[in-house]
Design a protein around this motif. Structure first.
Motif, short mmCIF file in Angstrom:
data_model
loop_
_atom_site.label_atom_id
_atom_site.label_comp_id
_atom_site.label_asym_id
_atom_site.label_seq_id
_atom_site.Cartn_x
_atom_site.Cartn_y
_atom_site.Cartn_z
N LEU A 157 -48.31 53.41 -17.28
CA LEU A 157 -48.71 52.36 -18.20
C LEU A 157 -49.42 51.23 -17.47
N ARG A 158 -48.92 50.90 -16.28
CA ARG A 158 -49.48 49.78 -15.54
C ARG A 158 -50.61 50.18 -14.60
N TYR A 159 -50.41 51.25 -13.85
CA TYR A 159 -51.36 51.58 -12.78
C TYR A 159 -52.20 52.83 -13.05
N GLY A 160 -51.93 53.54 -14.14
CA GLY A 160 -52.62 54.82 -14.37
C GLY A 160 -51.93 55.95 -13.63
N SER A 161 -52.39 57.17 -13.86
CA SER A 161 -51.77 58.32 -13.20
C SER A 161 -52.32 58.47 -11.79
N PHE A 162 -51.95 59.54 -11.12
CA PHE A 162 -52.34 59.70 -9.72
C PHE A 162 -53.85 59.64 -9.54
N ARG A 163 -54.58 60.19 -10.49
CA ARG A 163 -56.04 60.18 -10.39
C ARG A 163 -56.56 58.77 -10.14
N ALA A 164 -55.96 57.80 -10.78
CA ALA A 164 -56.43 56.42 -10.64
C ALA A 164 -56.11 55.84 -9.27
N ASN A 248 -50.88 42.96 -18.91
CA ASN A 248 -50.54 43.85 -17.81
C ASN A 248 -49.21 43.52 -17.14
N LEU A 249 -48.59 42.45 -17.58
CA LEU A 249 -47.24 42.14 -17.10
C LEU A 249 -46.28 43.28 -17.49
N LEU A 250 -46.53 43.85 -18.65
CA LEU A 250 -45.71 44.99 -19.10
C LEU A 250 -45.96 46.16 -18.16
N SER A 251 -44.90 46.68 -17.58
CA SER A 251 -45.07 47.65 -16.50
C SER A 251 -44.48 49.02 -16.84
N GLY A 252 -43.47 49.07 -17.67
CA GLY A 252 -42.89 50.34 -18.07
C GLY A 252 -42.40 50.26 -19.50
N PHE A 253 -42.44 51.39 -20.20
CA PHE A 253 -41.97 51.41 -21.59
C PHE A 253 -41.44 52.81 -21.85
#
Lengths: 467, 467
Positions: A157-164, A248-253
């Motif tokens: 949610l915050r950083y994207g998957s590994f590709r990113a 982007n403060l939200l980091s996990g959901f």
């Protein structure tokens, strides 16, 4: 051993160090399979190169001899991608473990394929930075395997998957040619970004040997909230509301649905942080840079969500200890499920607007093929990714029924675990013939002899006889 | 018109509406080229489909007839990728302009290839969201062209390049097969992510027809700072410091080097916001969710940077009007440069640790081939991306000299403008023979008759005679 393997063995023995080749009784049974559970065949050979040049050497020899290889990292995969099929040799990257220092200005790090994820996380931490992917198997799963499966986890949610996270990578094609792009450039549009090909292709197009990874500023605040919610719709409402307010403060959901929450609490015997009277539970967290302000904004937003009826009850962590305690509760889901028998574990993703209807449809479908089935659903709601686990003694029928519902809902039959060997039979449900044909064209272009992880993801048409 | 074009014309006239085909005098000269400046040939035909099915129809017919096509979006490219070569027909996506409504829960939007970027930005805004890519040509450049060139711009630091905004896409291969993946899933690891192939491949592997794009929460605070700095090293120090302190609040980090800053101010006749006595100027900005707190954190961090000697002088915007005024100054760079004659415009990226040495080396090299050359350098420092513009009457020699320095520094000869026709001759400087060979294998696998944007990025070996 087959004559092919003998030929490869004698050619490679002359070129590689002793520890690079295991044969016969020297092959530990652990090389036969991965975490997907099914027993694999005994590998013909286990090849353990120390660097990219040795990978290239091995591939060239195996390609000439038409010896198929299965590529292994930490063997933590859940779709049988690293499981050995009869006649295959193992290419293990476990000895490729060089991890360079962090480049502090660009915020990047170069890691060999065999480096465990956790070492990258720790090295980033010592430089005051953070790596953007975290998964449960962090201590064993390797960077190469993470890239091959485009690993996801709890921070997408915050950083994207590994590709990113991949700024560049080095890979070896089946014929031994090395494609190296480790410049670490955030922007590069000079010809095809070849590295993208290898991310998520499960080792079928080439062997990833090194990667240049992006690191992120390390947050200084963190706070988690465990919420009970009246409905899945409320969970989406909460997600949209938190995103709009906190950005982007939200980091996990993360979401846990009934009956999983209640069954887990009963089985593990702890006290739930909220009353267990609702159908949906959410663990949301924030990570930011402004102590005080971040936590205040989080609590204020959650209070508003309660007022708006999106949340029934909520517990917010007041310390790092409490933060980790709430996350432990989320991790307990796996502890509970792994201890249970007869569990079918699916990993799907859905378009968010379709998820509610999908859950209703899937439950009905699974009960039709197994009236005694009980479904345990949790996952990364912010990414549309549900881990859909079913206690059933008819796993094949239930998997088929649930995947059919995924297909009808426009979803994916594998959000983050990949296809490997075990989900191959279902791939046609969600990928069109034209897509599968294009995948085969790419495979044939880069691995014409089909020696790299053959039969993973999809089968190739039988090769012409080897003249 | 060639016999091939005649054949295509008669086949397509029977299948498409009247406005879909322009021939002869009906072809406006604008279809001949893009913003790169060089005059293109007159197209054989201009084909203007209304949807993906018509694109597929056109490609099938052209592929059968071996009629080469150049694909056009907004024709704002700067590397000649859309310029027509003799014997080519134009495939223009200008009539494919459907823009769906925002999907609010997932935060996504589906756009046709011909939709101008600015319309996506505006539609996102009406839903309280923001699109992550912004470039100067936003009003004309299209989503399809943006994807084909993996557009970058001023917000890559925060949101990543165009690739990071694409959740799925639809593309048509040369033989007319349609690959459609518009599910809008944040996580999908079910087989190859085929869409990645088309991002940044400049229309050589397939024609992008639609995309599902990711939107972001809209920031509610913004503040910009214009700084003068004692050195490039100080600029990197400032970047690292702002990132560590502000995290993702930091949204842009643009650099303007002397003598560009002074020459621009003199030519355009405005008053600079800071004294023009230093070699480096930075426009940094933040965008966040916490009014008051964000701006305070920004000012406090900048004050510390002055104390630490990273910044000499700084002006911080106190209102949206001032925010936009500082950005206008950054946009003035293009206004100044476009008005000047004899400007060679290069777009390079460098590993951040190499950038200082590169600039020294490039200036020396360019002066060796043209002692009168004057270099104007600005760009997206946070991404390692410099627009390197040189006033020279020996553009080819200077380009060669500067690109040589890029290669020696481990950089890229095109950060965001692509290779097109105009930079093809230099690509070998920074991409290895094995990489170029792999690109050709992909091209041959997906476009065996080389009809799609032939000769862009690289040349293919001559085809076998068309029997």
């Amino acid at each position: 051993m087959t004559p092919k393997s003998d030929q490869v063995l004698s050619l490679l023995q002359a070129r590689l160090d002793k520890a690079a080749i295991l044969a016969g009784d020297a092959i530990d049974p652990r090389y036969s399979d991965d975490l997907a559970g099914e027993r694999g065949a005994r590998p013909e050979l286990v090849l353990r190169p120390r660097g990219t040049d040795e990978v290239a050497e091995i591939l060239k020899v195996c390609n000439d001899a038409r010896l198929p290889l299965v590529v292994q990292g930490g063997r933590t995969g859940l779709s049988g991608g690293a499981r050995v099929l009869a006649g295959e040799a193992v290419l293990s990257l476990e000895r490729m473990t060089t991890l360079r220092e962090v480049e502090p200005t660009a915020g990047t790090i170069v890691a060999d394929a065999g480096v465990p994820l956790q070492l990258v996380q720790e090295k980033a931490d010592t430089a005051g930075l953070v790596f953007g992917v975290d998964i449960g198997a962090r201590g064993t799963a390797t960077i190469g395997g993470n890239i091959a499966t485009n690993a996801g986890g709890i921070r997408v949610l915050r950083y994207g998957s590994f590709r990113a996270q991949v700024l560049g990578l080095e890979a070896v094609l089946a014929d031994g040619s090395v494609l190296s792009s480790l410049k670490g450039l955030a922007k590069d549009n000079s010809g095809y970004d070849l590295g993208q090909l290898f991310i998520g292709s499960e080792g079928t197009l080439g062997v990833v040997t090194r990667a240049c990874l992006r690191l992120h500023p390390r947050p200084v605040t963190q706070s988690a909230a465990f919420c009970s919610l009246p409905s899945l719709g409320a969970a989406f409402g909460l997600l949209t509301f938190l995103r709009a307010r906190l950005g982007n403060l939200l980091s996990g959901f993360e979401v846990i649905l009934a009956p999983l929450m209640g069954d887990m609490v009963a089985a593990l015997g702890f006290t739930a942080p909220v009353a267990l009277s609702t159908p949906v539970y959410v663990l949301a967290d924030i990570q930011g840079m402004s102590p005080g302000t971040d936590e205040e904004a989080f609590i204020e937003t959650l209070s508003q969500a309660i007022e708006d009826g999106l949340v029934e009850d909520v517990v917010v962590s007041q310390s790092d200890r409490e933060f980790h305690a709430l996350w432990t509760l989320r991790d307990d889901v796996n502890r509970f499920l792994f201890a249970e028998d007869a569990m079918l574990s699916l990993d799907v993703s859905l378009p968010l607007p379709e998820m509610g209807a999908f859950l209703d449809m899937a439950r009905a479908a699974q009960r039709q093929v197994d009236p005694a089935a009980r479904d345990y659903v949790f996952g990364h709601l912010g990414d549309g990714n549900l881990h859909y686990v079913v206690r059933t003694d008819r796993p094949d029928q239930v998997a088929g029924a649930v995947f059919d519902c995924v297909a009808k809902s426009g979803g994916s039959i594998s959000a983050e675990h990949g296809i490997g060997l075990d989900k191959k039979a279902y791939l046609h449900l969600t990928r069109a013939p034209a897509e599968l044909a294009a995948m085969r064209r790419l495979k044939a272009a880069l691995d014409p002899n089909n020696i790299l992880n053959p039969g993973r993801i999809f089968d190739m048409p039988p090769a012409l006889p080897n003249v």
